[in-house]
Design a protein around this motif. Structure first.
Motif, PDB file in Angstrom:
ATOM      1  N   ARG A  12      29.870  31.239  -3.437  1.00 41.89           N
ATOM      2  CA  ARG A  12      29.934  32.447  -2.610  1.00 41.89           C
ATOM      3  C   ARG A  12      28.541  32.878  -2.162  1.00 41.89           C
ATOM      4  NH1 ARG A  12      34.673  36.080  -5.578  1.00 41.89           N
ATOM      5  NH2 ARG A  12      36.403  34.746  -4.880  1.00 41.89           N
ATOM      6  N   ARG A  13      27.590  32.869  -3.079  1.00 46.70           N
ATOM      7  CA  ARG A  13      26.231  33.300  -2.720  1.00 46.70           C
ATOM      8  C   ARG A  13      25.579  32.363  -1.708  1.00 46.70           C
ATOM      9  NH1 ARG A  13      23.056  34.230  -8.008  1.00 46.70           N
ATOM     10  NH2 ARG A  13      24.569  32.769  -8.789  1.00 46.70           N
ATOM     11  N   SER A  14      25.741  31.066  -1.897  1.00 46.25           N
ATOM     12  CA  SER A  14      25.121  30.137  -0.947  1.00 46.25           C
ATOM     13  C   SER A  14      25.775  30.246   0.427  1.00 46.25           C
ATOM     14  CB  SER A  14      25.151  28.698  -1.466  1.00 46.25           C
ATOM     15  OG  SER A  14      26.471  28.249  -1.670  1.00 46.25           O
ATOM     16  N   SER A  15      27.096  30.450   0.464  1.00 49.40           N
ATOM     17  CA  SER A  15      27.759  30.577   1.762  1.00 49.40           C
ATOM     18  C   SER A  15      27.366  31.882   2.455  1.00 49.40           C
ATOM     19  CB  SER A  15      29.282  30.470   1.623  1.00 49.40           C
ATOM     20  OG  SER A  15      29.839  31.578   0.959  1.00 49.40           O
ATOM     21  N   ILE A  16      27.246  32.960   1.699  1.00 48.28           N
ATOM     22  CA  ILE A  16      26.827  34.260   2.258  1.00 48.28           C
ATOM     23  C   ILE A  16      25.415  34.166   2.835  1.00 48.28           C
ATOM     24  CG2 ILE A  16      26.109  36.601   1.597  1.00 48.28           C
ATOM     25  CD1 ILE A  16      28.493  36.582  -0.366  1.00 48.28           C
ATOM     26  N   SER A  17      24.580  33.372   2.203  1.00 47.66           N
ATOM     27  CA  SER A  17      23.194  33.240   2.627  1.00 47.66           C
ATOM     28  C   SER A  17      23.063  32.634   4.023  1.00 47.66           C
ATOM     29  CB  SER A  17      22.437  32.391   1.603  1.00 47.66           C
ATOM     30  OG  SER A  17      21.099  32.237   1.977  1.00 47.66           O
ATOM     31  N   ILE A  18      24.034  31.839   4.434  1.00 47.42           N
ATOM     32  CA  ILE A  18      23.935  31.151   5.731  1.00 47.42           C
ATOM     33  C   ILE A  18      23.931  32.166   6.885  1.00 47.42           C
ATOM     34  CG2 ILE A  18      24.955  29.422   7.264  1.00 47.42           C
ATOM     35  CD1 ILE A  18      26.174  28.188   4.586  1.00 47.42           C
ATOM     36  N   PRO A  19      25.003  32.947   7.083  1.00 43.09           N
ATOM     37  CA  PRO A  19      24.964  33.903   8.199  1.00 43.09           C
ATOM     38  C   PRO A  19      23.963  35.039   7.978  1.00 43.09           C
ATOM     39  CG  PRO A  19      26.958  34.252   6.903  1.00 43.09           C
ATOM     40  CD  PRO A  19      26.293  33.004   6.384  1.00 43.09           C
ATOM     41  N   SER A  20      23.708  35.373   6.719  1.00 45.93           N
ATOM     42  CA  SER A  20      22.753  36.449   6.435  1.00 45.93           C
ATOM     43  C   SER A  20      21.357  36.086   6.922  1.00 45.93           C
ATOM     44  CB  SER A  20      22.719  36.747   4.933  1.00 45.93           C
ATOM     45  OG  SER A  20      23.968  37.206   4.491  1.00 45.93           O
ATOM     46  N   ASN A  21      20.947  34.852   6.684  1.00 44.97           N
ATOM     47  CA  ASN A  21      19.617  34.424   7.129  1.00 44.97           C
ATOM     48  C   ASN A  21      19.555  34.236   8.639  1.00 44.97           C
ATOM     49  OD1 ASN A  21      17.546  34.100   4.959  1.00 44.97           O
ATOM     50  ND2 ASN A  21      19.320  33.155   3.985  1.00 44.97           N
ATOM     51  N   ILE A  22      20.653  33.830   9.246  1.00 43.38           N
ATOM     52  CA  ILE A  22      20.694  33.745  10.709  1.00 43.38           C
ATOM     53  C   ILE A  22      20.484  35.144  11.294  1.00 43.38           C
ATOM     54  CG2 ILE A  22      22.169  33.281  12.708  1.00 43.38           C
ATOM     55  CD1 ILE A  22      23.464  31.014  10.946  1.00 43.38           C
ATOM     56  N   ALA A  23      21.206  36.112  10.737  1.00 46.12           N
ATOM     57  CA  ALA A  23      21.086  37.491  11.220  1.00 46.12           C
ATOM     58  C   ALA A  23      19.688  38.044  10.987  1.00 46.12           C
ATOM     59  CB  ALA A  23      22.123  38.373  10.529  1.00 46.12           C
TER      60      ALA A  23
END
Length: 119
Positions: free
Chosen positions: A40-51
């Protein structure tokens, strides 16, 4: 572009996060602080870092956050492989999630190249 929400890579990665959450809610309860949390944390990190990168002032900063995003994507892909290997997800679930992640990966790589060419 006025907002990161219009970026297709952000939209696709948000969909991927939702799918990860849907699959991991079926993981064993003893994994709540282990593989479930990590995926969950690694997947959340993907769009969070794009944003976050989108909100930075320079393309150089944006590229740095896109690189962090793809690193998180690779981490998530590895964790999916582990989940498959220990039978938390079956081959079909793995293949669907992995293909979605590969699409996001290709999009991030392509977007990164486009930004580099503009500089």
């Amino acid at each position: 572009m006025s907002t990161f929400r219009k970026l297709l890579i952000w939209q696709k990665s948000m969909t991927l996060v939702t799918k990860i959450y849907q699959e991991t809610k079926h993981f064993p309860k003893e994994e709540i602080f282990g593989l479930t949390s990590q995926l969950r944390r690694s997947s959340i990190s993907i769009p969070s870092n794009i944003a976050e990168g989108f909100g930075r002032e320079t393309n150089k900063d944006f590229l740095r956050f896109l690189n962090i995003s793809i690193g998180s994507l690779f981490e998530m892909q590895t964790q999916l492989e582990i989940a498959k290997n220990i039978s938390y997800i079956n081959n079909e679930q793995f293949n669907n999630l992995y293909e979605d992640s590969r699409e996001v990966e290709r999009m991030i790589v392509s977007f990164t190249k486009k930004i580099k060419e503009e500089n």
